[in-house]
Design a protein around this motif. Structure first.
Motif, PDB file in Angstrom:
ATOM      1  N   LYS A 102      38.928  16.153-112.613  1.00  0.00           N
ATOM      2  CA  LYS A 102      38.800  14.716-112.382  1.00  0.00           C
ATOM      3  C   LYS A 102      38.430  14.022-113.682  1.00  0.00           C
TER       4      LYS A 102
ATOM      5  N   TYR B 170      43.222  12.830-111.397  1.00  0.00           N
ATOM      6  CA  TYR B 170      43.064  14.257-111.682  1.00  0.00           C
ATOM      7  C   TYR B 170      44.186  14.735-112.595  1.00  0.00           C
TER       8      TYR B 170
ATOM      9  N   ASP C 119      46.127  18.517-113.815  1.00  0.00           N
ATOM     10  CA  ASP C 119      46.256  19.934-113.474  1.00  0.00           C
ATOM     11  C   ASP C 119      47.440  20.523-114.232  1.00  0.00           C
TER      12      ASP C 119
END
Length: 475
Positions: A313, A321, A323
């Protein structure tokens, strides 16, 4: 060597590309005095989950009082994070010192008409030398790609070999089937050394089991039924709670893989057993205070673990977020997390990938999740253009925006999420008005907005940088 000189050398050597095989790294390490023989190495291979598993391992061992080295690629926020001791990046000064040391040997090799070692081979050498010089108790050594022919696999006797989740990726190097890829990963299994494996697809598991039996290795496997969606799980009688910084569902599997590895270390590392025998004495070999691996240290280590770029986050409003999911296997894990934790959220995806990735497969899997799509351009030669990615995305999504830059992608995502928030507030106001008139409670549901930028780890640094600039302007 000054920092700028170091970066220039890195850029130059990177042009040599990737060369699979162990002859070059063995020659380099032999000339460096085979420093790996002084280390207890935890060797980690897999398609997804290596970084997070090592983050858990490092945090637990540190909490137990050990000095832990770690080598991981790729870096997310700065180059020096590839080389860590107890969670701290190598300094720029040390980076120059070690590159100068290793490059001197590389030049000697080149003069003798042998190929100059690749960048990854040099990085592997630096990581090992750095860990030895800092008196590390353990070195977490992550495979760069594959396993069998990866430069890190020159080590002959790891303390334990760890295999995280395996799926399709790097097919041009590792093979076009899951079985071929699994055989490459299984190359890190060494004679009589314990092996830990996360849950795998049946063909992968069978290959690992067969290779472990062939090498006479104890094999520790975590079955699928142990993995549950959530933030807590049980392990050896302990209730383990994942940190809020690692809330993706796939972190359960990574944490369990790390915990099984810790159990193996406790069983097979004689020094751990010796230290545990008497906590009041100092270790004879190192002079360090005696320590041992306790349930309290394990739980504290799990709680403090951090894995940059793994469902991380970076903004609270709207929730944003990042990833590093860049293959279909990782995309499937994202779907699990999005369904479990963000079911009631309006979603915006920013996607940026290398052109050699199975981005169509990723998009197909993600199409089960309703979202607005923003494609971000990654630089050539490896980066996929935003235009081509947008074309592929339109096969599965109706709302696709092609950004001209990463910063534009971030700004557009925040704009979309803001529109969702405004819509929510409008609905809430209308519902509250109805409730107030009817004497009902002044409460309302609604779908919050969230943004997820994912794909190749290399572009997430710029995404986070853009967010930082935006927030600074608002202050």
């Amino acid at each position: 060597m000054e920092y700028e000189e170091t970066l220039q050398l890195i850029a130059k050597v990177s042009e040599y590309g990737s060369v699979m095989g162990l002859d070059s790294i063995r020659e380099l390490m032999e000339r460096l005095g085979s420093p790996e023989e002084q280390l207890k190495i935890i060797h980690v291979a897999g398609t997804n989950g290596k970084g997070s598993t090592c983050a858990f391992l490092s945090s637990i061992l540190m909490e137990c009082g050990y000095t832990v080295g770690r080598f991981s690629t790729p870096d997310v926020f700065c180059y020096e994070e590839k080389f860590q001791i107890n969670g701290k990046n190598m300094s720029r000064e040390d980076l120059g010192i070690y590159y100068e040391r290793v490059e001197t040997i590389c030049q000697q090799i080149a003069v003798e008409s042998m190929p100059h070692p690749t960048l990854f081979e040099m990085e592997t050498a630096i990581a090992v030398c750095y860990a030895v010089d800092r008196n590390c108790d353990y070195l977490l050594l992550e495979v760069g790609m594959g396993g069998k022919t990866d430069a890190t696999n020159y080590i002959k006797e790891p303390l334990v070999s760890v295999l995280t989740s395996v799926s399709m990726d790097h097919t041009e190097y590792l093979g076009n089937t899951l079985e071929e890829i699994a055989r490459m990963k299984a190359g890190i299994i060494k004679k009589s050394r314990p092996v830990v494996s996360a849950w795998q697809e049946k063909p992968v598991r069978e290959i690992f089991e067969k290779e472990a039996a062939k090498q006479n290795c104890p094999f520790y496997y975590i079955p699928e039924e142990k993995f549950k969606d959530g933030q807590c799980f049980c392990w050896n009688g302990m209730t383990v709670t994942l940190p809020v910084t690692m809330q993706a569902c796939y972190q359960i599997q990574n944490a369990m893989t790390a915990l099984q590895t810790i159990d193996v270390i406790k069983e097979y590392d004689e020094e751990v057993n010796n230290r545990a025998a008497d906590l009041k004495t100092a270790d004879v070999k190192t002079g360090k205070p005696a320590v041992k691996i306790t349930p309290e240290c394990i739980l504290a280590g799990i709680k403090k673990a951090v894995s940059p770029g793994r469902f991380m986050k970076i903004l609270d409003q709207p929730e944003f977020y990042i990833d590093g999911a860049h293959n279909p296997g990782a995309a499937a894990e994202l779907v699990k997390t999005l369904r479990f934790r963000f079911q009631d959220y309006s979603k915006v995806f920013i996607i940026g990938v290398f052109k050699d990735k199975d981005y169509d497969g990723m998009l197909r899997i993600l199409s089960n999740i309703e979202a607005k799509i923003i494609t971000a351009p990654l630089p050539p030669p490896r980066g996929l253009s935003a235009e081509l990615l947008a074309q592929a995305a339109k096969k599965y999504y109706s709302d696709v925006y092609c950004a001209n830059s990463i910063s534009e992608a971030v700004e557009k995502a925040i704009e979309y999420a803001g529109e969702a928030e405004k819509a929510i507030e409008y609905v809430r106001a209308a519902e509250n008005s109805v409730r107030n008139e009817s004497g009902g409670e002044n409460e309302s549901g609604g779908r919050k907005g969230m943004i997820l930028a994912f794909g190749s780890l290399s572009y997430l640094k710029e995404v986070a940088g853009t967010i930082k600039n935006i927030t600074q302007k608002k202050q």
